[in-house]
Design an enzyme around this catalytic site. Structure first.
Site, short mmCIF file in Angstrom:
data_model
loop_
_atom_site.label_atom_id
_atom_site.label_comp_id
_atom_site.label_asym_id
_atom_site.label_seq_id
_atom_site.Cartn_x
_atom_site.Cartn_y
_atom_site.Cartn_z
N PHE A 241 2.00 -3.78 7.24
CA PHE A 241 3.24 -4.35 7.80
C PHE A 241 3.39 -5.82 7.44
O PHE A 241 4.05 -6.57 8.14
CB PHE A 241 3.30 -4.16 9.32
CG PHE A 241 2.95 -2.76 9.76
CD1 PHE A 241 3.78 -1.70 9.42
CD2 PHE A 241 1.79 -2.50 10.47
CE1 PHE A 241 3.45 -0.40 9.79
CE2 PHE A 241 1.46 -1.20 10.83
CZ PHE A 241 2.29 -0.16 10.50
N THR A 470 2.94 4.44 3.36
CA THR A 470 4.32 4.59 2.91
C THR A 470 4.55 5.88 2.15
O THR A 470 5.69 6.30 2.00
CB THR A 470 4.63 3.39 2.01
OG1 THR A 470 3.46 3.11 1.23
CG2 THR A 470 4.95 2.17 2.84
N ARG A 615 18.60 6.97 -3.61
CA ARG A 615 17.97 8.29 -3.69
C ARG A 615 16.76 8.30 -2.76
O ARG A 615 15.93 7.38 -2.79
CB ARG A 615 17.51 8.56 -5.12
CG ARG A 615 16.98 9.97 -5.32
CD ARG A 615 16.20 10.13 -6.63
NE ARG A 615 16.95 9.78 -7.82
CZ ARG A 615 17.81 10.59 -8.45
NH1 ARG A 615 18.04 11.80 -8.00
NH2 ARG A 615 18.44 10.17 -9.54
N PRO A 619 12.13 13.06 1.32
CA PRO A 619 12.75 12.96 2.65
C PRO A 619 11.75 13.02 3.80
O PRO A 619 12.00 12.46 4.87
CB PRO A 619 13.68 14.18 2.70
CG PRO A 619 13.93 14.52 1.27
CD PRO A 619 12.68 14.15 0.52
N LYS A 620 10.61 13.67 3.58
CA LYS A 620 9.63 13.77 4.67
C LYS A 620 8.97 12.42 4.92
O LYS A 620 8.93 11.94 6.06
CB LYS A 620 8.58 14.84 4.32
CG LYS A 620 7.66 15.19 5.46
CD LYS A 620 6.65 16.26 5.08
CE LYS A 620 7.20 17.67 5.32
NZ LYS A 620 6.10 18.68 5.32
N GLN A 625 8.88 6.88 7.57
CA GLN A 625 9.00 5.42 7.52
C GLN A 625 10.07 4.95 8.51
O GLN A 625 9.90 3.94 9.20
CB GLN A 625 9.40 4.97 6.12
CG GLN A 625 8.26 5.02 5.12
CD GLN A 625 7.18 4.03 5.48
OE1 GLN A 625 7.41 2.83 5.50
NE2 GLN A 625 6.01 4.52 5.78
N VAL A 690 13.15 1.81 1.77
CA VAL A 690 13.50 2.40 3.06
C VAL A 690 12.46 2.06 4.13
O VAL A 690 12.67 2.32 5.31
CB VAL A 690 13.71 3.93 2.91
CG1 VAL A 690 12.36 4.64 2.73
CG2 VAL A 690 14.51 4.51 4.03
N GLY A 691 11.38 1.41 3.73
CA GLY A 691 10.27 1.19 4.65
C GLY A 691 10.56 0.17 5.75
O GLY A 691 9.90 0.15 6.77
N GLU A 692 11.53 -0.69 5.52
CA GLU A 692 11.81 -1.72 6.52
C GLU A 692 13.18 -1.57 7.15
O GLU A 692 13.47 -2.17 8.18
CB GLU A 692 11.66 -3.11 5.86
CG GLU A 692 10.25 -3.32 5.34
CD GLU A 692 9.99 -4.70 4.77
OE1 GLU A 692 10.97 -5.40 4.42
OE2 GLU A 692 8.82 -5.07 4.66
#
Lengths: 733, 318, 212
Positions: A241, A470, A615, A619-620, A625, A690-692
């Site tokens: 993080f 991630t 993209r 999706p899982k 995340q 997409v992680g944050e």
């Protein structure tokens, strides 16, 4: 491979492997405990001795004297290293404070010594025998007190457009509020840990680090060595993080210890040392002014942020999203940086936006109420498809913000929300709904990889990219499988090793998009080689079914690779598309809370959101995340706060019993919808980070739901029950 | 953690004897609090007496119709015990509100009574603390004391007792049975078991050196509506800001004990006596003499509100 | 239904009897300090024998060694994780004599004769335990560091529900049954900072469904 023009159709668009919710390929190793983390390398360092850090008991001052004799004489102790015998040490470029302090002390629990012993028990006990006589100096520990002395940071100049100062006072509806957010701790589950070994003049470290190449560079600076003499490995990382972006004391102390005792040494920071020894997300004071028409259209928007850090440190850039999120001709943002002698402030998940949106999105809720406009509708009215500071000449590469708002609201049942607070009761619970926008810049970084196909047709990808939870292993494997037309099970991914090509690393939510783009580039190069070896024209060759096909001819991949295999290395380098286009990821958070009408306890009842992030590679893992980040947003809203004792200059609640993060019981069902989007200006993957994104705005949705539930508006995070019952009492009075 | 010698106890009396014979001896049972503190050099025993071999893990009916709970009955087992669930539900509820399942599986009845405070300054050996180092001062009184005590405090210490179980035990008028190093047994009413800090906050209980808790007994069940309400900063796995244990009788009377407010489980007979007058009347008496700080002042209002919640719940259950 | 694992609700307890008569036998290996005996000088090692994943092991340990460090550093079973070392996170959860505990807050020498199950004893990458498989399918993790503790905890937690042990959210203390709310409360001693919580609950729900 240069990426300086928008992507066109490419093999990733087939979507046979990429975009499928595959189970993680590293899953079996993780669920059986067989994935080795940094402190667990009995396989490579079976004779490691144990190091224990001694941290400073004062926040600022110097060491008058340090007596290590009793510690050295203690049972099992092999060495005690302090600034006196460590030899000259450089400082990494990305560290503000020194990782080994002394004689100067820059912050509380700064490492002042490492005790190395045969066993952990011996090292830990001997650490107390290191006697330090301190010369304590007064320090600056209180952001509020230092606020007026804060200065504009060189790194982040003020921005603006139009004439905010004139326009704001004239606006029909004005919001002018100040919000505060406290210091936050990353609190990843794996403590900072390193095993280090020297062979001749060469250093090997097995460590927990998000950025392998940075770690090599910083170790080289610290130990004044050549980078090629340093080998860093970090195949599994127990969360980061941002806490593990940089070289930290565990690595330096382990390397010093190993050098001193002539055998491998491992050091893990003890949990109670982590909040004060390592970095944290700095506290902010934020003033937000929004001037709008009666129907909520923004004409003027201003965001000023005060934060503090050690001398030489940087600001928490909490106003950065305000430059881009909403329309408004007249705008200003400003950051001011105070000098504080607290531990080092630095990046934590979505630095800037995570706390900036805690303020901005509550201000928007206040504006919605002031205008009598639904909060979702208010945001739709203020959507802008270009960078509002620069104008229409800098459009967004892709901005599906309104789609997120509309579809997210539908799915959540937002229309059932009552606009007036305090209308819904369920037993002792006052129930409310809140929402907030999600926005995080899309960053990209150069990223390299090496991909090979062996004589059996197995694919191996090597890159120094890291997987901090991630899903890097999996999305990289998916990328290679898609590009080379093989099933996922044919791909082996090797990560986190400085002997592999340098990657983007894990930070700023750039990891998955950039690193897979680097793998894409290497695969493209490999496809060229393989096609050529097969006698095909590379442009016409189709890779599928473990074979290459062209002009009616099919050759198995393994045959094209040859008995000795074929390998290619390349990297993705990004041109100026991020300058020509504003690039961001967007979303909308929705939340329902219950506030106990007696005690003011808040329980999140459900959460949902819709997100557009290009993209979605898997999706899982992407959903995971997002839900995890939403939960971290719940933490920021309800409980997370490193409390500063301004007398001693340290974070008082420096363990996991007292620094609360959400537990299972705090987090309800979460619903995540990904809006279909391909961003051709982001990378050949057409993906974005997409992680944050998921943490950005999540806490504000909780705060707004609390207001809707009970009518108490709190602008001082976290929204603990003492503040809520205080607000309830005020309302009654 | 300092080096220590270790022995496994043979009998309660022998354990007590051994403890008295060794400078700096400590009993260890579940270990969930002691080892935490030993790792931080807050507890530094030179000798550990492992009392786990002693059995003392049974819950039995007493001749008076109450229960005798062995000192080593684990929190999980006590909370799950059928008699406790049926006849002393407030005790089950208090236990289940505490810690985590893993900790409850190890933590013992006696150890829970002896839990030490969570004051963050007690937990940091670089800071003054009269409880940890008598005479060094109290960093908490003018420090971060949001979750520290408002009742029963002194100028030397404002630590709270962190146990949930002990609050229910106090409500139920439990009695602590012990054996002393000389082999003598005694029974200490829980009201007299935990001491207020005064000038000696490091002395927390009525136990003499070496004295070993062997059991806790509960009087006959009281019946009534039993409630334990714990208010905390997250939904689980956190210490109480305020907790209230209550038994509402069929006659309209009630009794209350409070956690999170004081250095010991807090109970005021005079407050129980005005239970019929409602939550504010109870709070007025229970909170009389509260000494608050700007950070923990909310606890008085929170206590009133929690009491009001209990009255409302009692109504709802009627 | 009660289980003998939960001594307090066993038939033995219901029948009563004196504590001494019911005391668990202490199994001691040669040289170990049996009841009443003690170790020699401070810092001297002590022998201890316990089973780990079905295998009996003899160790000589500094008595300060926690069960967690005995597993990770001496037996090199590093699947059990050290997250906080103070009972605040649950990453070190193992199953001892059928019960989940924090292995960081117990000394190894206190486990003479005990039967310890770690994540390595539940399954291997080739032969996953149903709970391990469910965590993979439901993506019940991110970084993987709390995962072994979550899984050990979940396996023992389902036994606790089966044995009728109530929880903080059990509405009627006399009637214990499976629900998502029960899982969330009962798993709250296992922190996942990545917060794959919803997925972990889904994995456990799956396994519980298979069991019932």
């Amino acid at each position: 491979m240069k990426f300086d023009r928008p992507a066109t159709a490419n093999p990733i668009d087939r979507g046979r492997v990429v975009g499928i919710p595959h189970d993680r390929i590293d899953g079996p190793a993780k669920v059986t405990g067989s994935a080795p983390y940094a402190y667990e390398r009995h396989d490579v360092a079976p004779n490691a001795a144990y190091g224990w850090m001694v941290g400073s008991a004062i926040a600022k001052g110097s060491i008058r004297s340090i007596d290590t004799r009793d510690a050295e004489a203690a049972a099992g102790v092999l060495a005690v290293i302090t600034h006196k015998n460590a030899g000259p040490l450089g400082k990494g470029r990305m560290n503000t404070a020194h990782l080994l302090g002394g004689p100067r002390i820059e912050h509380y629990d700064q490492a002042l010594a490492v005790v190395v012993a045969e066993t952990l028990e011996q090292a830990r006990d001997a650490a107390r025998l290191v006697r330090i006589d301190y010369a304590r100096e007064d320090g600056r520990f209180d952001l509020k007190a230092e606020k007026n002395k804060a200065v504009p940071p060189k790194s982040d100049p003020d921005t603006g457009a139009g004439d905010f100062a004139t326009a704001f006072p004239k606006a029909a509806v004005r919001i002018d509020q100040t919000y505060t957010t406290p210091d936050h701790s990353h609190a990843m589950m794996e403590p900072h840990a390193t095993t280090a070994a020297w062979t001749g003049g060469k250093l090997t470290v097995w460590t927990a680090n998000q950025m392998i190449a940075w770690a090599v560079r910083e170790l080289a600076l610290t130990f004044r060595m050549k980078a090629e003499d340093i080998h860093v490995m970090s195949p599994y990382i127990g969360g980061g993080f941002g806490a593990k972006l940089f070289l930290r004391a565990d690595a330096v102390l382990a390397a010093l210890g190993a050098h001193a005792v002539g055998r491998p040494v491992k050091v893990a920071l003890a949990r109670p040392q982590i909040p004060n020894n390592t970095t944290h997300r700095p506290a902010t004071i934020q003033r937000i002014r929004i001037g709008a028409s009666k129907d909520g259209v923004i004409d003027a928007i201003g965001h000023e942020v005060w934060s503090g850090d050690l001398p030489g440190g940087g600001p928490e850039v909490a106003a950065q999203q305000t430059r881009l999120l909403y329309r408004g001709v007249n705008r200003m943002t400003a950051h001011r940086l105070a000098t504080l002698d607290l531990p080092e402030g630095n990046a934590m998940r979505a630095p800037g936006e995570a706390v900036g949106l805690l303020a901005l999105e509550v201000a928007m809720d206040e504006l919605a109420e002031a205008c009598g406009v639904d909060p979702v509708e208010l945001r739709i009215r203020n959507d802008v498809q270009y960078d509002p500071e620069k104008g229409p000449e800098r459009p967004f590469s892709s901005r599906k913000f309104v789609e997120c708002l509309r579809q997210g609201a539908d799915r959540f049942g937002w229309s059932r929300r009552k606009a007036v607070p305090g209308q819904v009761r369920d037993g002792r619970w006052l129930v409310g709904m809140g929402m907030a926008s999600a926005f995080r810049n899309n960053l990209v970084q150069t990223s390299g990889a090496r991909v090979s196909v062996d004589g059996q047709g197995r694919v191996v990808v090597e890159t120094d990219m890291t997987d901090i939870g991630t899903g890097s292993y999996t999305v990289i494997a998916q990328t290679a499988a898609e590009m080379l037309g093989v099933p996922l099970s044919d791909v082996t991914v090797r990560l986190g090793d400085s002997h592999y090509p340098e990657s983007a690393g894990s930070g700023g939510q750039w990891g998955a998009n950039s690193a897979t783009a680097g793998v894409y580039a290497a695969c493209a190069a490999l496809r060229g080689k393989l096609a050529q070896q097969a006698g095909f024209n590379a442009e016409d060759a189709v890779f599928e079914g473990r074979a290459i096909r062209s002009a009616g001819r099919t050759i198995p991949l393994k045959d094209a690779a040859g008995r000795r295999g074929t390998s290619a290395e390349d990297k993705i380098e990004f041109g100026d598309l991020t300058e020509r286009y504003a690039q961001g990821t967007f979303g909308a958070h929705f939340c329902e809370v219950g506030v106990d009408m007696f005690t003011g306890e808040t329980r999140v009842r459900r959460m949902g959101g819709a997100f557009a992030a290009g993209r979605i590679l898997n999706p899982k893992s992407a959903r995971n995340q997002v839900i995890g980040a939403m939960a971290m947003g719940v933490g920021a809203a309800l409980m997370e706060e490193l409390t500063v004792d301004t007398r001693f200059g340290y974070f008082v609640n420096h363990d996991m019993a007292e620094y609360h993060v959400p537990v299972h019981a705090d987090i309800p069902e979460q619903d995540v919808l990904f809006i279909e989007e391909l961003d051709d200006k982001s990378s050949p993957m057409k993906a974005k980070g997409v992680g944050e994104l998921g943490i950005c705005g999540a806490g504000a949705a909780v705060a707004n739901a609390i207001y809707n539930a009970c009518g108490v508006r709190i602008r001082d995070y976290p929204l603990t029950l003492d503040k809520i019952i205080g607000g309830m009492a005020e309302k009654r009075a | 953690m300092r080096p220590f010698t270790y022995e496994r106890a043979a009998s309660p009396a022998a354990a007590a004897r051994a403890a008295a014979a060794h400078q700096g001896a400590r009993f260890i049972a579940g270990g969930t609090n002691l080892l935490d503190l030993m790792k931080l050099q807050i507890e530094t025993p030179a000798h550990l007496i492992d009392v786990n071999p002693l059995g003392l893990d049974q819950v039995e009916e007493t001749a008076q119709g109450g229960l005798r709970i062995g000192a080593l009955v684990r929190n999980t087992d006590l909370a799950a015990h059928k008699r406790v669930r049926r006849d002393y539900p407030v005790l089950s509820r208090a236990l289940l509100a505490g810690a985590s399942a893993q900790l409850r599986n190890k933590a013992t009845t006696a150890g829970n009574l002896l839990q030490r405070t969570r004051c963050p300054y007690f937990y940091d050996t670089s800071k003054p603390c009269n409880k940890r180092r008598p005479g060094s001062g109290c960093a908490a009184i003018k420090g971060f004391n949001r979750n520290l005590a408002i009742l029963g405090t002194s100028e030397a210490c404002i630590a709270t007792h962190p146990s949930d179980m002990a609050v229910a035990m106090r409500l139920l008028d439990a009695v602590v049975e012990t054996v002393a190093p000389d082999g003598s047994a005694r029974a200490i009413p829980i009201a007299n078991f935990h001491r207020l800090p005064g000038d000696t906050p490091h002395i927390e209980t009525a136990l003499v050196p070496g004295e070993l808790i062997t059991a806790v007994t509960l009087p006959r069940p009281l019946g009534g509506t039993q409630i334990y309400r714990k208010v905390r900063d997250r939904a689980s796995y956190a210490f109480a800001l305020v907790s209230v244990a209550a038994i509402f009788g069929k006659d309209g009377g009630a009794r209350f004990a409070f956690g999170g407010l004081a250095p010991r489980p807090w109970r005021i007979d005079a407050a129980d006596a005005v239970a019929r007058n409602g939550p504010d009347a109870v709070a007025d008496i229970a909170l009389a003499g509260a000494t608050t700080t700007p950070l923990n002042g909310f606890k008085t209002d929170l206590t009133r509100r929690t009491l009001a919640a209990l009255y409302a719940e009692r109504e709802a259950r009627k | 239904m009660t289980s003998d694992k939960y001594g307090g609700i066993s038939r033995r307890a219901v029948l009563g009897g004196s504590a001494a008569a019911c005391a668990a036998p202490v199994v001691a290996s040669a040289g170990a300090p049996v009841r009443g005996e003690r170790s020699g000088r401070p810092g001297a090692t002590l022998p201890v024998t316990f089973k780990v994943n079905g295998k009996e092991l003899h160790l000589n340990l500094d008595p300060r060694t926690t069960l967690l460090d005995a597993l990770r550093e001496h037996l090199r079973l590093t699947g059990t994780k050290k997250g906080c070392d103070h009972g605040q996170c649950g990453a070190c959860t193992v199953i001892v004599d059928g019960r989940r505990i924090n292995s960081c807050l117990t000394l190894a020498v206190m486990h003479e004769g005990d039967d310890v199950t770690t994540i390595e004893g539940l399954g291997t990458p080739e032969r996953l335990h149903p709970m391990q498989r469910a965590f993979v399918i439901h993506d019940g993790y991110q970084c993987g560091y709390c995962t072994p503790g979550q899984i050990c905890s979940a396996v023992a937690m389902l036994d606790e529900i089966e044995a009728g042990v109530p929880s903080h959210v059990t509405e009627d203390l006399a009637r214990v049954s499976f629900s998502d709310a029960e899982v969330r409360e009962r798993m709250s001693g296992n922190i996942c900072r990545c917060a794959a919580y919803s997925n972990i609950v889904a994995a456990i729900r799956d396994v519980a469904g298979e069991n019932s």
